[in-house]
Design an enzyme around this catalytic site. Structure first.
Site, PDB file in Angstrom:
ATOM      1  CE1 TYR A  73       3.011 -47.274  30.638  1.00  0.00           C
ATOM      2  CE2 TYR A  73       2.542 -45.772  28.832  1.00  0.00           C
ATOM      3  CZ  TYR A  73       2.389 -46.142  30.154  1.00  0.00           C
ATOM      4  OH  TYR A  73       1.606 -45.381  30.975  1.00  0.00           O
ATOM      5  CE1 TYR A  76       1.905 -48.089  34.483  1.00  0.00           C
ATOM      6  CE2 TYR A  76      -0.364 -47.551  33.922  1.00  0.00           C
ATOM      7  CZ  TYR A  76       0.972 -47.204  33.974  1.00  0.00           C
ATOM      8  OH  TYR A  76       1.369 -45.986  33.509  1.00  0.00           O
ATOM      9  CE  LYS A 103       2.059 -44.042  39.518  1.00  0.00           C
ATOM     10  NZ  LYS A 103       1.228 -45.115  38.941  1.00  0.00           N
TER      11      LYS A 103
HETATM   12  C1  LIG Z   1       1.859 -45.961  37.891  1.00  0.00           C
HETATM   13  C2  LIG Z   1       1.201 -47.286  37.975  1.00  0.00           C
HETATM   14  C3  LIG Z   1       1.927 -48.453  38.263  1.00  0.00           C
HETATM   15  C4  LIG Z   1       3.417 -48.486  38.364  1.00  0.00           C
HETATM   16  O1  LIG Z   1       3.956 -47.824  39.467  1.00  0.00           O
HETATM   17  P1  LIG Z   1       5.467 -47.318  39.405  1.00  0.00           P
HETATM   18  O2  LIG Z   1       5.719 -46.794  40.737  1.00  0.00           O
HETATM   19  O3  LIG Z   1       5.502 -46.271  38.313  1.00  0.00           O
HETATM   20  O4  LIG Z   1       6.331 -48.478  39.038  1.00  0.00           O
HETATM   21  C5  LIG Z   1       1.250 -49.647  38.395  1.00  0.00           C
HETATM   22  N1  LIG Z   1      -0.078 -49.704  38.230  1.00  0.00           N
HETATM   23  C6  LIG Z   1      -0.822 -48.629  37.930  1.00  0.00           C
HETATM   24  C7  LIG Z   1      -2.273 -48.786  37.726  1.00  0.00           C
HETATM   25  C8  LIG Z   1      -0.202 -47.373  37.794  1.00  0.00           C
HETATM   26  O5  LIG Z   1      -0.949 -46.302  37.491  1.00  0.00           O
END
Ligand SMILES: *Cc1c(COP(=O)(O)O)cnc(C)c1O
Length: 349
Positions: free
Chosen positions: A268, A294, A55
């Site tokens: 999720y 993730y 992010k």
């Molecule tokens: C937010 C996030 C993602 C996914 O990214 P998107 O742009 O929302 O698809 C992947 N890995 C981590 C660790 C995240 O925090």
């Protein structure tokens, strides 16, 4: 300067990340997994801001816009263990903005640590005001109240959607494509596929648009961790088209959006056995921490595709998007089942 570089240079941006992030071979992991393509990692877990993550790249552009607009407050949302919320809180602290986090309860049946540790704890350290709400539908009302409060004191609060996935946020990953291309050229390295986790889709969309603008046709496999592929695809397509409209260049062919949902499991933030194995083998063979929501599922996908001989070519790049603070909210996933009584014990080999 490439056309992509020139287009990106026009967008407001603040410097937040330790960029470029390392691109490194994971030879211990490659060995542990047995025959198959050599695995490399793009270390966006090392973007530097308050434990890093993907992010940060999006926030460089999102907060560039917020500051250009003269706002004094940012509001964002995500699950209670949102990495995006934590990175937004950190960026706001660094830039002298107020940060408001409205976090719906999206994951049920979790350990009590889920709402007090990991990212949730760091949000507090980073000075954000946190409101936990019951349902995603409750977010809008809370955001409107915060915006009214800000206006009443003569300020302005800007809302950044979940995951920072707007066309502006996607610019961060179009810029990351440029960064990767330069690294590959310098290292004289060729990658035959990229694997990454997909939730709100901005990372994948931005990366695909950036690669397209550079004429790089490296296949990118998006491993869905939030929702079934049929639900995520339209969002990725829409973000890609709007991002391309900002940057110029040819439209992204639909076939470039390769989304898989085979490793989503029950949903999720809900663990699977393949996730547990991916976390353990990566930690045990590389000393590299993935996350339980993730990157662990994305690595589970990479491992399964590699075992099934379904990855093209010789080198596969795992794009590590961060998230390890989430491990503290999932203590039961640790290899022994009890993190506190297993000093030095790695996974079985
Ligand atoms: C937010 C996030 C993602 C996914 O990214 P998107 O742009 O929302 O698809 C992947 N890995 C981590 C660790 C995240 O925090």
């Amino acid at each position: 300067m490439s056309a992509l570089e020139a287009a990106l240079a026009k967008a407001p941006r603040v410097a937040l990340g330790h960029l470029p992030t390392p691109l490194e071979p994971l030879d211990g992991l490659s060995r542990a997994l047995g025959p198959g393509p050599r695995v490399f990692a793009k270390r966006d877990d090392c973007t530097g801001l308050a434990l890093g993550g993907n992010k940060v790249r999006k926030l460089e552009f999102l907060l560039g816009e917020v500051i250009a607009a003269g706002a004094d407050t940012v509001i964002t949302t995500g699950g209670v263990q949102s990495n995006h919320a934590r990175q937004t809180a950190a960026a706001a602290a660094k830039l002298g903005l107020r940060c408001e986090l409205v976090l719906p309860r999206m994951v049920t049946g979790r350990d009590p640590a889920y709402e007090s540790s990991g990212n949730r704890l760091l949000d507090v350290w980073l000075g954000a005001r946190v409101q936990i709400v019951e349902r995603p539908a409750d977010v809008i009302g809370a955001v409107q109240r915060i915006q009214a409060e800000a206006a009443a004191r003569g300020g302005r609060a800007v809302f950044i959607p979940a995951g920072g996935s707007t066309p502006t946020g996607c610019l961060g990953y179009a810029a990351a494509a440029l960064e990767l291309a330069a690294q590959l050229e310098r290292e004289r390295l060729r990658v035959d596929a990229i694997v990454l986790a997909v939730s709100t889709g901005g990372t994948l969309a931005g990366l695909l648009v950036g690669l397209q603008a550079l004429g790089l046709a490296i296949p990118v496999i998006g491993v869905g961790v939030y929702a079934p592929a049929a639900q995520v695809r339209p969002a990725v397509r829409d973000l890609a088209e709007k991002t391309r409209a900002i940057l110029g260049g040819a439209a992204l062919p639909e076939a470039r959006i390769d989304l898989r949902d085979d490793w989503l499991g029950p949903g999720y933030g809900l663990p699977t056995e393949a996730l547990r194995e991916a976390l353990a083998v990566t930690a045990g063979s590389e000393g590299l921490l993935l996350d339980p929501v993730y990157t662990g599922k994305a690595m589970a996908g990479l491992i399964a595709l590699r075992r099934g001989r379904s990855l093209p070519g010789w080198n596969v790049l795992f794009w590590h998007t961060g998230g390890a603070p989430g491990l503290f909210a999932y203590p039961e996933l640790a290899p022994s089942g009890d993190a506190s009584h297993s000093p030095g014990r790695g996974p079985e080999r």
